[in-house]
Design a protein around this motif. Structure first.
Motif, PDB file in Angstrom:
ATOM      1  N   THR A  24       0.802  -1.226   0.000  1.00  0.00           N
ATOM      2  CA  THR A  24       0.000   0.000   0.000  1.00  0.00           C
ATOM      3  C   THR A  24       0.834   1.275   0.000  1.00  0.00           C
ATOM      4  OG1 THR A  24      -0.150   0.025   2.422  1.00  0.00           O
ATOM      5  CG2 THR A  24      -1.883  -1.155   1.215  1.00  0.00           C
ATOM      6  N   ARG A  25       2.147   1.145   0.074  1.00  0.00           N
ATOM      7  CA  ARG A  25       3.031   2.303   0.141  1.00  0.00           C
ATOM      8  C   ARG A  25       4.196   2.113  -0.821  1.00  0.00           C
ATOM      9  NH1 ARG A  25      -0.744   3.364   2.832  1.00  0.00           N
ATOM     10  NH2 ARG A  25      -0.877   4.434   4.858  1.00  0.00           N
ATOM     11  N   ARG A  26       4.802   3.211  -1.207  1.00  0.00           N
ATOM     12  CA  ARG A  26       6.058   3.146  -1.962  1.00  0.00           C
ATOM     13  C   ARG A  26       7.176   2.917  -0.946  1.00  0.00           C
ATOM     14  NH1 ARG A  26       8.756   8.104  -5.420  1.00  0.00           N
ATOM     15  NH2 ARG A  26      10.551   6.937  -6.240  1.00  0.00           N
ATOM     16  N   THR A  27       7.925   1.838  -1.100  1.00  0.00           N
ATOM     17  CA  THR A  27       8.896   1.440  -0.088  1.00  0.00           C
ATOM     18  C   THR A  27      10.225   1.037  -0.718  1.00  0.00           C
ATOM     19  OG1 THR A  27       7.990  -0.794  -0.148  1.00  0.00           O
ATOM     20  CG2 THR A  27       7.199   0.648   1.616  1.00  0.00           C
ATOM     21  N   VAL A  28      11.290   1.224   0.059  1.00  0.00           N
ATOM     22  CA  VAL A  28      12.609   0.689  -0.251  1.00  0.00           C
ATOM     23  C   VAL A  28      13.091  -0.035   0.992  1.00  0.00           C
ATOM     24  CG1 VAL A  28      15.027   1.220  -0.752  1.00  0.00           C
ATOM     25  CG2 VAL A  28      13.212   2.479  -1.930  1.00  0.00           C
ATOM     26  N   PHE A  29      13.491  -1.290   0.845  1.00  0.00           N
ATOM     27  CA  PHE A  29      13.972  -2.079   1.971  1.00  0.00           C
ATOM     28  C   PHE A  29      15.449  -2.392   1.762  1.00  0.00           C
ATOM     29  CE2 PHE A  29       9.419  -3.317   1.660  1.00  0.00           C
ATOM     30  CZ  PHE A  29       8.991  -2.810   2.880  1.00  0.00           C
TER      31      PHE A  29
END
Length: 251
Positions: free
Chosen positions: A89-94
């Motif tokens: 549901t979100r723009r993410t970088v892990f």
């Protein structure tokens, strides 16, 4: 749980590079420090980030997680589930931390598993399989390996080692001084301490990192440390960057 919000921006030191660190226009970065199995704190921080987005709408928001999601705290498997759900549901970088690297090694190696247990891995194991009195280490390894979900393994294998945005670079541990970001070694970005922490030179970016726990965030001219030892202190920290502004959200 009390949430601390700091506005306006954190005070800046003079930087050796003439440019003030900026993120691109119309962007907001939420950088989250070392979680270490504290699902309770991650849940609270996600709620605070959502509240901040609602109160300050507009920019294109991205969440950057700095690694060390597992070990030491009690709910590492739950943390990985929460991060996977967040990514839907979100723009993410892990990014990978050193603890994710060792966890992956432990899936393949009994010797690595034995070492991992002594650096906080036992708590992660028990987040997948309940403790069983009298179970030896070899059988515990086999039970744990069979319990780790493929979705978690794929997540760990897909983790990045660095992310750059504007004048900021995000890594787990830090950077080797004098080496361009694109030439950094994975081992340094996941494990480095003294050589990086003692360096006062500009790294080509303002480096946002974790890995070295402190009771309060550290803000220097060339780096910002947001590992506040969540598993022990109860304080999980998020650094928010927008334009030239910086502020904190903390549990």
């Amino acid at each position: 749980m009390t949430l601390l919000k700091l506005r306006p921006a954190l005070a800046d030191d003079d930087v050796t590079d003439p440019a003030i660190p900026l993120v691109p226009d119309h962007m907001r970065v939420y950088a989250i420090g070392d979680i270490h199995g504290r699902l309770d704190l991650l849940t609270a921080l996600h709620a605070a980030i959502d509240e901040d987005m609602a109160e300050h709408p507009g920019p294109d928001c991205i969440e950057v997680y700095l690694g060390d999601y597992v070990d030491r705290g009690p709910q590492s498997a739950g943390v990985l589930d929460a991060l996977l759900a967040r990514a839907r549901t979100r723009r993410t970088v892990f990014l990978s931390g050193n603890h994710e690297e060792v966890m992956l090694d432990s899936l393949a190696s009994r010797d690595a598993f034995s070492r991992w247990l002594r650096m906080g891995g036992l708590e992660t194991v028990f987040s997948y399989v309940p403790p069983q009195p009298g179970l030896d280490e070899g059988h515990l390894w086999l039970r744990w390996r069979s319990a780790v979900r493929q979705e978690h393994i794929h997540f760990l294998r897909d983790l990045a080692t660095s992310y750059a945005c504007g004048n900021y670079a995000f890594v787990h541990a830090g950077l080797k001084p004098g080496v361009p970001l694109e030439e950094q070694q994975r081992a340094d970005m996941l494990w480095i301490r003294g050589e990086f922490l003692d360096c006062q030179d500009w790294f080509g970016h303002c480096v946002v990192h974790g890995h070295t726990p402190k009771r309060e965030p550290e803000v220097f001219a060339n780096r910002i440390n947001i590992d506040t030892g969540a598993y022990a202190t109860g304080h999980l920290t998020c650094l928010v960057l927008e334009g030239g502004d910086r502020f904190l959200i903390s549990t």
